[in-house]
Every structure is written in structure tokens, then in C-alpha cells.
Write a protein that holds these residues in place. Structure first.
Motif, short mmCIF file in Angstrom:
data_model
loop_
_atom_site.label_atom_id
_atom_site.label_comp_id
_atom_site.label_asym_id
_atom_site.label_seq_id
_atom_site.Cartn_x
_atom_site.Cartn_y
_atom_site.Cartn_z
N SER A 1 0.93 -1.40 -0.19
CA SER A 1 -0.32 0.12 -0.05
C SER A 1 0.98 0.97 0.07
O SER A 1 1.03 1.93 -0.56
N LEU A 2 1.76 1.26 0.87
CA LEU A 2 2.90 2.00 0.77
C LEU A 2 3.94 3.16 -0.17
O LEU A 2 3.52 3.95 -0.69
N ILE A 3 4.55 1.95 0.11
CA ILE A 3 5.96 2.12 -0.78
C ILE A 3 5.39 1.57 -2.21
O ILE A 3 5.63 2.49 -2.59
N GLY A 4 4.14 0.65 -2.83
CA GLY A 4 4.05 0.52 -4.19
C GLY A 4 3.25 1.62 -4.54
O GLY A 4 3.14 2.07 -6.02
N GLY A 5 2.24 2.75 -3.50
CA GLY A 5 1.73 3.72 -3.83
C GLY A 5 3.30 5.30 -4.16
O GLY A 5 2.98 5.82 -5.00
N ILE A 6 4.24 4.55 -4.00
CA ILE A 6 5.49 6.05 -3.77
C ILE A 6 6.45 5.49 -5.09
O ILE A 6 6.76 6.62 -5.51
N TRP A 7 6.87 4.03 -4.99
CA TRP A 7 8.30 3.70 -5.49
C TRP A 7 7.59 3.29 -6.68
O TRP A 7 7.26 3.34 -7.72
N LYS A 8 7.62 1.77 -6.56
CA LYS A 8 6.97 1.02 -7.61
C LYS A 8 5.62 -0.12 -7.04
O LYS A 8 5.80 -0.27 -5.82
N GLU A 9 4.32 -0.23 -8.01
CA GLU A 9 3.29 -0.91 -7.51
C GLU A 9 3.58 -2.69 -6.86
O GLU A 9 3.56 -3.09 -6.16
N GLU A 10 4.95 -2.84 -7.55
CA GLU A 10 5.49 -4.13 -6.90
C GLU A 10 6.17 -4.64 -5.78
O GLU A 10 6.98 -5.22 -5.33
N ALA A 11 5.74 -3.60 -5.17
CA ALA A 11 6.71 -3.33 -3.70
C ALA A 11 6.40 -3.84 -3.32
O ALA A 11 7.73 -4.53 -1.88
N SER A 12 5.65 -4.97 -3.13
CA SER A 12 4.77 -5.99 -2.27
C SER A 12 5.61 -7.94 -2.69
O SER A 12 5.81 -8.22 -1.74
N GLU A 13 6.35 -7.52 -3.52
CA GLU A 13 7.08 -9.09 -3.56
C GLU A 13 7.39 -9.76 -3.06
O GLU A 13 6.99 -10.75 -2.60
N ALA A 14 8.47 -9.71 -2.42
CA ALA A 14 8.76 -10.57 -1.03
C ALA A 14 8.63 -9.08 0.32
O ALA A 14 9.91 -8.42 0.13
N ILE A 15 8.18 -9.50 1.68
CA ILE A 15 8.34 -8.43 2.23
C ILE A 15 9.91 -9.43 2.73
O ILE A 15 10.28 -8.20 3.72
N GLY A 16 10.16 -9.97 2.22
CA GLY A 16 11.92 -10.04 3.27
C GLY A 16 12.75 -9.10 2.68
O GLY A 16 13.80 -9.40 3.91
N LYS A 17 13.27 -9.01 1.85
CA LYS A 17 13.90 -7.49 1.37
C LYS A 17 13.45 -6.21 1.80
O LYS A 17 14.53 -5.83 1.53
#
Ligand code: URA
Length: 410
Positions: A142-158
Motif C-alpha cells: 500500500s505505502l511503498i507501492g503507492g510511492i515507489w513501484k507497484e510491485e513493492a510487495s513482491e517479497a516482504i523479506g527484502k
């Protein structure tokens, strides 16, 4: 290329950030007891905590994080000396309960996260937090996907553990795992300790990352299309004899061995002067002098790429190649998927994404290392700006990495 703009330039026109939540489209509000649960807390320490979505308990009580995950989070905060509702604001990425039946919570869909995202951004605009702690993949999306890149959720581990100095809004973003993951991990002591450490680290950030405005790296890049002028600037850098300078090529193929393989453009940055130029005429000779200068320490991101192209072009090895930001990123943190320049630029410098409109053109249509990409379809100034940013960010990141490792070249 056709018409006035190249197709890549047309894609530069970003969709405006939607600020009106699309609750009507999502419809979750009609299916739960407590629709649109409000953000709670007094936020004395200006920290906003964002979870995934309300569960059954939250839906019954009309407040976020009051069930067992909430208890886990609240206990962890108390243990590090934080008053959850006095010191923080607490909310969720999706503010209505998603569920399959009355007892079963479910993960919100990507669409639900997108439709609800404006609620989170409106809260951030209203509360002006210094720090936002995002818990779990959905909150990151929700947050980083909305600011940086939509695929931000790919892997929480990173994402977990970084303290990202985000540019707009000016605030730190500190991701960690969702407390339900820690509960499912049966009290794994290492995870629990890391989780608490992430929270503790977030609360050490007392101010916003940028006192005034964040750096605008794009403004520092000299895009020089005339080869003679560009060559002069390259010689100026060589004469300065900086201890370190980064360089970067854009090429028509991944590897330099195909019939259509060529260097398209190049950039050099010593951190003060950054020049990006077409690979043409006197710039080639000037770059050769730079690459084989024995005093200037060269930095690259993925040096095997630059080394191989240099060998093909000039038939000799780069002199005094001292740093590879990808290798250094891996030495500092061996998680997968984090070593690339764009990711490092965001997590270390808060640099907004700058390759969305370019990256499709850097991939060849057909699979293969010697298949031609579409780099030349991007307008020349755009591709030079992109290439220049790469060098400038490489040297900026290299310096941070060296500092972290206690290594000094300057
Ligand atoms: N999990 C969340 O993500 N949020 C809540 O409010 C409760 C559980």
C-alpha cells in the motif's frame, strides 16, 4: 520513433496520485460491522503504524490492532518503552474487514489495497508523521507501492529492517514483519528479537529525513549531446584526479558479442560533476583516457558488465576498478533481490523510481544476450539523463557502503 515524442517519453507522463478512496468500488464497507475503521492514537512521537486490515476482533470493536496480533504488537511496543496509543497513531492499509465468511479473515486483494490507498495517504497528509512503520507485505504494498513501484510487495523479506529516507512525503519508512507472522512462527526468538529491534530503530528517528527539500539528483546531471563539449567535461574530470568516479554504459544488447551490439551512451560521475553523453566522436577517446587513468578509482554497478564491454571496445582491462555497488550491497546484506542499483537507491537515498518508463526499452523483445533492445527508441536526452543518474547514484551509494564497511579511498 514517431511524431513529436518518443513512446518512452509519452510514458513519462505519470498517472496522477488518486486522493479519493474508491470505497464504492471495493464494497467491503457493506459487508462488515465496523466500516472504515478510524486511525487511533495521539501520536506524540509522530510515528504512524500501518498494519494489513482489521480482523474479526477489530471489526467487532471498531478499532485497529485489538485482537491477538494487536496484543503482540502492543506488548512489543511497551517492552521498548513506547505507549502504543499515546506515542503512535495506528491504522491499516485496508480499513474495512475482508473476510470469506463470518469467522474467516482473508488477505485483502490487490484491488482492495489500491482502492483504499488514498485513505492511508490522506492520513499521512493530515498527521504529518516523521516515521511510518509498515507491518507486513500488504502494508508495504500500500505505502511503498503507492510511492515507489507497484510491485513493492513482491517479497516482504527484502524490505524488513531498512529505514528509508522517503522524499515525498518527507518521512522515514520502516518496514517489518506483520505480527501475525511472528505469532505463526511459534515464538522464534531470533525473529522476535529482530522485530523488536526494527521497532526500536524506528523510534530512534526523531526528525524527518530532510530538513528542507530532498536532493534532486536529476538536476545534478549534465546531459551533453554535443560530443566535443562532453569530451571537454570528461577531460576536466580526468584533470581533477578524483580518488573515485563511477561510470555506466547503456548498450543495445546485454552482451557485446552480437552483430548489432554497441555502446549507445555513457556517463561519468565523481559526485560533483556528472556528465552523460552519446558514444560518438571524441567522447570515445576521452572515455578511454578516463578508464585507463591509473589514479582514478573506478566504481561500477555490476562491474562484469562494464568490464566486458570495455574489453570488447578497447581490448584491455579497466585500470584501478575499485568498487562494485552490487557486490558491496551483497557483502553488507546477503538477502536476495536487494543488490540492484534502483532498489539500493530507494532504500538508502529515498530516490524515487526513475526507470519505470525506461526499463521496458532496455529489455530485448526476443530472449537472448545478443538480442537487440529498444534503447534507441527513447529520446536521446531522456536516455542520457537516465544513464547519468545511474553514475551519480552509484558513487553516492558506494560512499555510503564504504562508510558502513569502514573503508576509505578518499
Ligand atoms: N492485523 C492487522 O493488520 N491489523 C489489525 O488491525 C489487526 C490485525
Amino acid at each position: 520513433m514517431g511524431g513529436f515524442f518518443s513512446s518512452a517519453e509519452l510514458q513519462l507522463v505519470k498517472q496522477p496520485q488518486i486522493t479519493v478512496p474508491r470505497c464504492g468500488s471495493c464494497g467491503l464497507d457493506k459487508l462488515c460491522n465496523s466500516p472504515k475503521i478510524k486511525t487511533i492514537g495521539r501520536g506524540k512521537r509522530k510515528v504512524l503504524i500501518v498494519g494489513e486490515a482489521p480482523g474479526k476482533d477489530e471489526d467487532n470493536e471498531g478499532a485497529p490492532f485489538v485482537g491477538i496480533s494487536g496484543q503482540y504488537l502492543r506488548n512489543a511496543l511497551v517492552e521498548i518503552g513506547i505507549d502504543p496509543e499515546g506515542d503512535c497513531w495506528i491504522t491499516n492499509a485496508v480499513i474495512c474487514r475482508p473476510h470469506t465468511d463470518k469467522d474467516k479473515n482473508r488477505t485483502p486483494t490487490d484491488k482492495e489495497v489500491q482502492y483504499c490507498r488514498p485513505n492511508l495517504f490522506n492520513d499521512i497528509a493530515r498527521l504529518q508523521p516523521n516515521v511510518v512503520i509498515v507491518l507486513g507485505a500488504v502494508a508495504v504494498q500500500s505505502l511503498i507501492g503507492g510511492i515507489w513501484k507497484e510491485e513493492a510487495s513482491e517479497a516482504i523479506g527484502k524490505w524488513v529492517g531498512w529505514q528509508i529516507p522517503n522524499h515525498k512525503p518527507n518521512m522515514w519508512i520502516c518496514p517489518s514483519w506483520h505480527p501475525s507472522y511472528l505469532l505463526r512462527s511459534n515464538g522464534d526468538p531470533v525473529l522476535a528479537r529482530c522485530f523488536k529491534q526494527h521497532l526500536e530503530n524506528a523510534f530512534t528517528l526523531k526528525e524527518k529525513p530532510w530538513k528542507e527539500s530532498p536532493p534532486d539528483y536529476k538536476k545534478k546531471v549534465k546531459v551533453v549531446v554535443e560530443p566535443e563539449k562532453a569530451a571537454e567535461i570528461i577531460y576536466e574530470i580526468i584533470r581533477k584526479k578524483p580518488k573515485l568516479a563511477a561510470f555506466d554504459y547503456e548498450t543495445t544488447t546485454l552482451k557485446p558479442d552480437g552483430p548489432k551490439s554497441e555502446i549507445d551512451c555513457c556517463s561519468i560521475s565523481d559526485g560533483e560533476i556528472t556528465v552523460a553523453y552519446p558514444w560518438y566522436g571524441p567522447t570515445i577517446k576521452a572515455t578511454e583516457e578516463f578508464l585507463f587513468d591509473k589514479e582514478i578509482g573506478k566504481i561500477a554497478a555490476n562491474m562484469k558488465f562494464e568490464s566486458r564491454w570495455t574489453m570488447k571496445q578497447f581490448g584491455k582491462k579497466i585500470r584501478n576498478l575499485v568498487w562494485d555497488t552490487m557486490i558491496a550491497a551483497h557483502v553488507l546484506d546477503n538477502r536476495s533481490g536487494i543488490c540492484g542499483l534502483k532498489f539500493q537507491s530507494y532504500v538508502l537515498l529515498g530516490q524515487p523510481s526513475y526507470d519505470d518508463h525506461i526499463s521496458p526499452f532496455l529489455r530485448s523483445v526476443k530472449q537472448g544476450c545478443n538480442e537487440v533492445n529498444r534503447v534507441k527508441e527513447i529520446g536521446l536526452k531522456q536516455r542520457l539523463l537516465y544513464c547519468g543518474l545511474d553514475s551519480l547514484l552509484e558513487i553516492t551509494i558506494a560512499r555510503i557502503q564504504m562508510k558502513k564497511m569502514g573503508i576509505s579511498y578518499e
